[in-house]
Write a protein that holds these residues in place. Structure first.
Motif, PDB file in Angstrom:
ATOM      1  N   LYS A 193      -6.721   2.044   7.415  1.00 46.18           N
ATOM      2  CA  LYS A 193      -7.304   2.832   6.327  1.00 46.18           C
ATOM      3  C   LYS A 193      -6.252   3.777   5.765  1.00 46.18           C
ATOM      4  CE  LYS A 193     -12.126   2.843   7.910  1.00 46.18           C
ATOM      5  NZ  LYS A 193     -13.287   3.692   8.282  1.00 46.18           N
ATOM      6  N   GLU A 214     -11.172   7.859   1.482  1.00 41.08           N
ATOM      7  CA  GLU A 214     -10.731   6.783   2.364  1.00 41.08           C
ATOM      8  C   GLU A 214     -11.019   5.465   1.694  1.00 41.08           C
ATOM      9  OE1 GLU A 214     -12.216   6.967   6.264  1.00 41.08           O
ATOM     10  OE2 GLU A 214     -11.189   8.828   6.778  1.00 41.08           O
ATOM     11  N   THR A 215     -10.022   4.591   1.711  1.00 41.88           N
ATOM     12  CA  THR A 215     -10.191   3.242   1.181  1.00 41.88           C
ATOM     13  C   THR A 215      -9.792   2.253   2.239  1.00 41.88           C
ATOM     14  OG1 THR A 215      -7.944   3.265   0.288  1.00 41.88           O
ATOM     15  CG2 THR A 215      -9.729   3.992  -1.170  1.00 41.88           C
ATOM     16  N   ASP A 216     -10.371   1.052   2.140  1.00 37.47           N
ATOM     17  CA  ASP A 216     -10.021   0.016   3.112  1.00 37.47           C
ATOM     18  C   ASP A 216      -8.589  -0.454   2.873  1.00 37.47           C
ATOM     19  OD1 ASP A 216     -12.480   0.162   4.239  1.00 37.47           O
ATOM     20  OD2 ASP A 216     -13.359  -1.412   2.972  1.00 37.47           O
ATOM     21  N   ASP A 257      -5.622   1.086  13.507  1.00 33.17           N
ATOM     22  CA  ASP A 257      -6.761   1.000  14.420  1.00 33.17           C
ATOM     23  C   ASP A 257      -6.278   0.469  15.769  1.00 33.17           C
ATOM     24  OD1 ASP A 257      -9.149   0.671  15.729  1.00 33.17           O
ATOM     25  OD2 ASP A 257     -10.176  -0.326  14.048  1.00 33.17           O
ATOM     26  N   LYS A 276      -5.935   7.553   4.378  1.00 33.64           N
ATOM     27  CA  LYS A 276      -6.608   8.853   4.289  1.00 33.64           C
ATOM     28  C   LYS A 276      -5.801   9.719   3.331  1.00 33.64           C
ATOM     29  CE  LYS A 276      -8.758  12.423   7.122  1.00 33.64           C
ATOM     30  NZ  LYS A 276     -10.103  12.075   6.615  1.00 33.64           N
ATOM     31  N   GLU A 332       0.830  -1.206   0.000  1.00 33.87           N
ATOM     32  CA  GLU A 332       0.000   0.000   0.000  1.00 33.87           C
ATOM     33  C   GLU A 332       0.862   1.254   0.000  1.00 33.87           C
ATOM     34  OE1 GLU A 332      -3.769   1.843  -0.093  1.00 33.87           O
ATOM     35  OE2 GLU A 332      -3.083  -0.188  -0.484  1.00 33.87           O
TER      36      GLU A 332
END
Length: 330
Positions: free
Chosen positions: A320, A328-330, A290, A322, A160
């Motif tokens: 996530k 916002e995408t998972d 999280d 930002k 990511e």
């Protein structure tokens, strides 16, 4: 009345007062004991006593994680004890000392943020062999005997990051990595993240990692490392930071030297300062973990282990992304 008679009367009165006082004391003691028994009967003792070892309580990430652990402990009827190294200048030694204290104290389980895998792995193994399960939170020691890891999927995290770098600089990524001291010093976890970044960047011929620096605790150190990147590696056009403090500090340095757009930041964490720098264009995007879910899942894993339930070796908690455009995408 003669003197002898007077003394006898005084003795009798004193004796009566003493007996009455003693009787009252006994009555109060019995009443207190009864109330105490009533109080104790209304409070169930905690099923287990767990120790949570974190490197610090500075910053929202660890505060939120601990807050959720405490809340989950009340719901699960277990006791949790927080321990933090006395000095942030010696996280390695301090964390090792706390882990050994937990083992000798024979707690029922330990939730641990790994600050140095090399140092902690033999202690984790010894603790497990002593019958005390150890789970790791966000920072792992996968080659140890720890029972479970709860946190981010390091390879997917790296992928990511690489994707965000390519989006931020589509004409070619020349990246610098600013690694927080809170990451495990041994290669395993960080190398998996880095491998995920490289796997994403291989799709572009000009995409490369040009520098990797380690930041220590504190804003001043993070600013100095960011300044070093800007001056010693002028070709760098994207900086990945692994902590909230590093993210803000790097963005501040880019703003100070007016290199918005030329150098983009991929950050970690989120607060109002990061949002401001995102709005100003210095931070392209930030990875938001999280900590609440990590903390709660960690405590649930310890309870599951103690109650002979199946607990996976890896429990991945998705985060996530930002973006500056507030997508916002998972």
């Amino acid at each position: 009345m003669d003197k002898k008679r007077f003394v006898q009367i005084i003795v009798v009165i004193t004796t009566i007062l003493f007996v009455l006082s003693a009787a009252q004391s006994v009555r109060l003691i019995v009443a207190d004991a009864r109330h105490g028994d009533e109080y104790l009967s209304g409070v169930r003792p905690a099923r287990y006593h767990f120790m949570v070892i974190l490197p610090t309580l500075e910053g929202d990430f660890f505060q939120n994680m601990w807050g959720e652990i405490r809340e989950a402990a009340e719901e699960l009827d277990v006791g949790v004890e927080l321990q933090v190294p006395r000095s942030t200048l010696d996280l390695r030694g301090g964390t090792a000392e706390l882990l050994e204290i937990a083992r000798l104290s024979q707690v029922d389980g330990i939730a641990l943020y790994v600050t140095n895998e090399d140092d902690l792995m033999p202690l984790i193994n010894r603790t497990d062999l002593s019958g005390i399960p150890v789970i790791t939170l966000e920072s792992d020691a996968p080659m140890s005997r720890r029972s479970s890891f709860i946190g981010s999927n390091s390879f997917k995290l790296g992928q990511e990051i690489g994707r965000l770098m390519q989006e931020a600089q589509p004409e070619g990524v020349r990246a610098a990595l600013l690694k927080s001291e809170y990451y495990s010093d041994r290669a395993s976890q960080w190398s998996i993240i880095k491998y995920g970044i490289i796997a994403s960047l291989t799709s572009g011929e000009d995409d490369r990692i040009r520098a990797e620096l380690k930041s220590q605790i504190g804003v001043l150190n993070a600013e100095e490392k960011a300044r070093q990147i800007l001056f010693l590696y002028p070709e760098v056009n994207v900086i990945f930071c692994t902590s909230l403090v590093d993210t803000i500090s790097a963005a501040n340095m880019v703003a100070e030297y007016r290199r918005a757009g030329e150098v983009r930041i991929i950050g970690y964490g989120y607060n109002q300062d990061i949002q401001q720098r995102m709005d100003e264009g210095y931070i392209y995007g930030t990875l938001v973990r999280d900590p609440e879910a990590i903390g709660r899942s960690g405590l649930q894993a310890l309870v599951g282990i103690k109650t002979n339930k199946y607990v996976p070796s890896f429990i991945y908690i998705p985060g996530k992304v930002k973006l500056a455009a507030n997508n916002e995408t998972d």
